[in-house]
Design a protein around this motif. Structure first.
Motif, PDB file in Angstrom:
ATOM      1  N   GLY A  91      25.198  59.285  58.436  1.00  0.00           N
ATOM      2  CA  GLY A  91      26.030  58.793  59.535  1.00  0.00           C
ATOM      3  C   GLY A  91      26.867  59.924  60.084  1.00  0.00           C
ATOM      4  N   SER A  92      27.880  59.575  60.847  1.00  0.00           N
ATOM      5  CA  SER A  92      28.760  60.579  61.431  1.00  0.00           C
ATOM      6  C   SER A  92      30.154  59.989  61.613  1.00  0.00           C
ATOM      7  CB  SER A  92      28.217  61.068  62.779  1.00  0.00           C
ATOM      8  OG  SER A  92      28.145  59.999  63.707  1.00  0.00           O
ATOM      9  N   VAL A  93      31.112  60.874  61.734  1.00  0.00           N
ATOM     10  CA  VAL A  93      32.503  60.495  61.978  1.00  0.00           C
ATOM     11  C   VAL A  93      32.927  61.143  63.290  1.00  0.00           C
ATOM     12  CG1 VAL A  93      34.878  60.609  61.153  1.00  0.00           C
ATOM     13  CG2 VAL A  93      33.001  60.319  59.517  1.00  0.00           C
ATOM     14  N   ARG A  94      33.415  60.344  64.209  1.00  0.00           N
ATOM     15  CA  ARG A  94      33.817  60.845  65.530  1.00  0.00           C
ATOM     16  C   ARG A  94      35.271  61.311  65.485  1.00  0.00           C
ATOM     17  NH1 ARG A  94      31.457  62.925  70.036  1.00  0.00           N
ATOM     18  NH2 ARG A  94      32.649  62.473  71.927  1.00  0.00           N
ATOM     19  N   LEU A  95      35.504  62.535  65.939  1.00  0.00           N
ATOM     20  CA  LEU A  95      36.848  63.085  66.011  1.00  0.00           C
ATOM     21  C   LEU A  95      37.249  63.269  67.467  1.00  0.00           C
ATOM     22  CD1 LEU A  95      36.686  65.930  63.328  1.00  0.00           C
ATOM     23  CD2 LEU A  95      37.587  63.623  63.035  1.00  0.00           C
ATOM     24  N   GLN A  96      38.470  62.885  67.802  1.00  0.00           N
ATOM     25  CA  GLN A  96      39.008  63.148  69.139  1.00  0.00           C
ATOM     26  C   GLN A  96      39.627  64.541  69.095  1.00  0.00           C
ATOM     27  OE1 GLN A  96      38.593  61.173  71.757  1.00  0.00           O
ATOM     28  NE2 GLN A  96      39.569  62.664  73.106  1.00  0.00           N
ATOM     29  N   THR A  97      38.971  65.492  69.723  1.00  0.00           N
ATOM     30  CA  THR A  97      39.387  66.890  69.604  1.00  0.00           C
ATOM     31  C   THR A  97      39.919  67.464  70.909  1.00  0.00           C
ATOM     32  OG1 THR A  97      37.084  67.570  70.028  1.00  0.00           O
ATOM     33  CG2 THR A  97      37.772  67.343  67.719  1.00  0.00           C
ATOM     34  N   ASP A 117      31.405  65.056  66.680  1.00  0.00           N
ATOM     35  CA  ASP A 117      30.909  64.253  65.565  1.00  0.00           C
ATOM     36  C   ASP A 117      30.748  65.123  64.326  1.00  0.00           C
ATOM     37  OD1 ASP A 117      30.749  61.894  67.013  1.00  0.00           O
ATOM     38  OD2 ASP A 117      28.734  62.346  67.746  1.00  0.00           O
ATOM     39  N   ILE A 118      31.288  64.653  63.216  1.00  0.00           N
ATOM     40  CA  ILE A 118      31.067  65.302  61.921  1.00  0.00           C
ATOM     41  C   ILE A 118      29.948  64.559  61.216  1.00  0.00           C
ATOM     42  CG2 ILE A 118      32.030  65.675  59.628  1.00  0.00           C
ATOM     43  CD1 ILE A 118      34.640  66.276  60.814  1.00  0.00           C
ATOM     44  N   GLN A 119      28.913  65.273  60.887  1.00  0.00           N
ATOM     45  CA  GLN A 119      27.748  64.663  60.252  1.00  0.00           C
ATOM     46  C   GLN A 119      28.016  64.392  58.780  1.00  0.00           C
ATOM     47  OE1 GLN A 119      25.152  63.962  62.228  1.00  0.00           O
ATOM     48  NE2 GLN A 119      24.153  62.827  60.583  1.00  0.00           N
ATOM     49  N   ARG A 120      27.610  63.211  58.342  1.00  0.00           N
ATOM     50  CA  ARG A 120      27.610  62.879  56.911  1.00  0.00           C
ATOM     51  C   ARG A 120      26.164  62.905  56.429  1.00  0.00           C
ATOM     52  NH1 ARG A 120      30.459  57.502  55.615  1.00  0.00           N
ATOM     53  NH2 ARG A 120      29.310  56.757  57.424  1.00  0.00           N
ATOM     54  N   PHE A 121      25.966  63.366  55.211  1.00  0.00           N
ATOM     55  CA  PHE A 121      24.615  63.581  54.694  1.00  0.00           C
ATOM     56  C   PHE A 121      24.363  62.712  53.461  1.00  0.00           C
ATOM     57  CE2 PHE A 121      26.164  67.432  56.665  1.00  0.00           C
ATOM     58  CZ  PHE A 121      25.144  67.785  57.523  1.00  0.00           C
ATOM     59  N   ASN A 122      23.182  62.151  53.406  1.00  0.00           N
ATOM     60  CA  ASN A 122      22.786  61.401  52.211  1.00  0.00           C
ATOM     61  C   ASN A 122      22.063  62.361  51.264  1.00  0.00           C
ATOM     62  OD1 ASN A 122      22.168  59.498  50.312  1.00  0.00           O
ATOM     63  ND2 ASN A 122      20.775  58.303  51.597  1.00  0.00           N
ATOM     64  N   VAL A 123      22.833  63.309  50.741  1.00  0.00           N
ATOM     65  CA  VAL A 123      22.267  64.313  49.841  1.00  0.00           C
ATOM     66  C   VAL A 123      21.734  63.649  48.573  1.00  0.00           C
ATOM     67  CG1 VAL A 123      22.765  66.381  48.482  1.00  0.00           C
ATOM     68  CG2 VAL A 123      23.763  66.112  50.760  1.00  0.00           C
ATOM     69  N   ALA A 124      22.465  62.654  48.078  1.00  0.00           N
ATOM     70  CA  ALA A 124      22.029  61.963  46.860  1.00  0.00           C
ATOM     71  C   ALA A 124      20.661  61.327  47.071  1.00  0.00           C
ATOM     72  CB  ALA A 124      23.068  60.908  46.470  1.00  0.00           C
ATOM     73  N   GLY A 125      20.472  60.685  48.219  1.00  0.00           N
ATOM     74  CA  GLY A 125      19.190  60.041  48.492  1.00  0.00           C
ATOM     75  C   GLY A 125      18.067  61.041  48.650  1.00  0.00           C
ATOM     76  N   GLU A 126      18.359  62.146  49.337  1.00  0.00           N
ATOM     77  CA  GLU A 126      17.328  63.168  49.562  1.00  0.00           C
ATOM     78  C   GLU A 126      16.909  63.826  48.248  1.00  0.00           C
ATOM     79  OE1 GLU A 126      14.627  65.336  51.766  1.00  0.00           O
ATOM     80  OE2 GLU A 126      15.927  63.697  52.445  1.00  0.00           O
ATOM     81  N   LEU A 127      17.884  64.169  47.416  1.00  0.00           N
ATOM     82  CA  LEU A 127      17.548  64.787  46.129  1.00  0.00           C
ATOM     83  C   LEU A 127      16.831  63.798  45.216  1.00  0.00           C
ATOM     84  CD1 LEU A 127      20.750  66.912  45.355  1.00  0.00           C
ATOM     85  CD2 LEU A 127      18.632  67.607  46.487  1.00  0.00           C
ATOM     86  N   GLY A 128      17.198  62.525  45.336  1.00  0.00           N
ATOM     87  CA  GLY A 128      16.496  61.505  44.558  1.00  0.00           C
ATOM     88  C   GLY A 128      15.050  61.382  44.997  1.00  0.00           C
ATOM     89  N   ASP A 129      14.816  61.426  46.322  1.00  0.00           N
ATOM     90  CA  ASP A 129      13.441  61.341  46.836  1.00  0.00           C
ATOM     91  C   ASP A 129      12.609  62.548  46.402  1.00  0.00           C
ATOM     92  OD1 ASP A 129      14.067  58.959  48.058  1.00  0.00           O
ATOM     93  OD2 ASP A 129      14.402  59.858  50.041  1.00  0.00           O
ATOM     94  N   LEU A 130      13.239  63.697  46.282  1.00  0.00           N
ATOM     95  CA  LEU A 130      12.516  64.890  45.834  1.00  0.00           C
ATOM     96  C   LEU A 130      12.183  64.828  44.345  1.00  0.00           C
ATOM     97  CD1 LEU A 130      14.467  67.700  47.762  1.00  0.00           C
ATOM     98  CD2 LEU A 130      12.117  66.957  48.179  1.00  0.00           C
TER      99      LEU A 130
END
Length: 269
Positions: free
Chosen positions: A141-147, A156-169
């Motif tokens: 997902g992402s978080v919107r910042l008023q800059t 937009d600050i990107q959020r990463f599903n690193v846990a899911g990606e490493l699990g899939d690997l």
């Protein structure tokens, strides 16, 4: 026939005196407050410009705080990725060691136990990398910042599903003795490098925005100061001139009153 030896009526004299007195009072307000414009009557156009400048400065300051919050979140995410990378380096060492044919099953079991502890730590790191209760490395997902001060100024600050990606690997359930373990570790490190690069790019963009907003605030603050702050040399000079006019007016009025009394006394004799 009215008696007016000075040629200036009392009402005119009183009006002029009040004007001078008002100027003195306004100068004193400017000197005490440090503000040239203490009410709209002093400079209506200047006051409107000053209000707009102050509004922009406050909006920019809020945008700077928002951007700094975003940088804090990115630093947490980057710290989490670095911790995972450090653990992966050790897991890779263990995997290389475990695939040495000279080791027995007991040796490999001991190495796997250490690797499992590191993998568990990776899972904890990913789940605990949060900012204000928002997961940064275990949900997409992402978080919107008023800059900025306008509605279109955002990032937009990107959020990463690193846990899911490493699990899939297959990393989080890795058997370090498996011949394919090193490939899984390498793929995981490559993915983490991509994530780290995106985090760094977002942080650089926010820092650039902060610098731009800071420069803008400095320029606007200087403009606001020129418009709204008291020029003490000028205010003191104007007050001195007005005080001299006031004293002169009092002296003229006193002389006029004395002359009027003298004329009346002559007429009565």
């Amino acid at each position: 026939m009215p008696i007016n030896p000075t040629g200036v009526s009392s009402s005119q004299s009183y009006s002029l005196f009040n004007q001078v007195r008002n100027r003195i009072e306004e100068n004193e307000k400017q000197l005490i407050s440090g503000q040239r414009i203490n009410n709209a009557a002093v400079d209506p156009a200047g006051l409107q410009v000053l209000i707009n400048l102050q509004s922009d400065i406050l909006s920019n300051s809020s945008a700077i705080r928002n951007s700094m919050d975003g940088i804090s979140a990115l630093q947490i995410a980057d710290g989490g990725v670095n911790q995972v990378n450090d653990s992966l380096q050790r897991i890779r060492e263990l995997s290389v060691q475990a695939q040495n044919g000279i080791l027995n099953d007991s040796d490999r079991a001991a190495l796997q136990k250490e690797a499992d502890a590191l993998l568990s730590g990776i899972s904890d790191t990913l789940s605990q990398s949060q900012f204000n209760n928002q997961s940064l490395l275990s949900e997409e997902g992402s978080v919107r910042l008023q800059t900025g001060s306008s509605a279109d100024d955002g990032q937009d600050i990107q959020r990463f599903n690193v846990a899911g990606e490493l699990g899939d690997l297959g990393l989080l359930s890795l058997n370090i003795s498996d011949p394919g373990a090193l490939d899984i570790i390498d793929q995981s490190q490559s993915y983490l490098s991509t994530v780290s690069g995106e985090i760094g790019a977002s942080q650089s963009r926010l820092e650039s925005g902060i610098n731009r907003l800071t420069e803008s605030n400095l320029s606007q603050a200087e403009s606001a100061s020129r418009i709204g702050d008291t020029d003490y040399a000028k205010a003191l000079s104007e007050r001195s001139a007005a005080q001299i006019q006031e004293q002169a007016g009092i002296a003229v009025q006193a002389q006029a009153n004395a002359n009027r009394g003298l004329v009346l006394s002559l007429l009565g004799s």
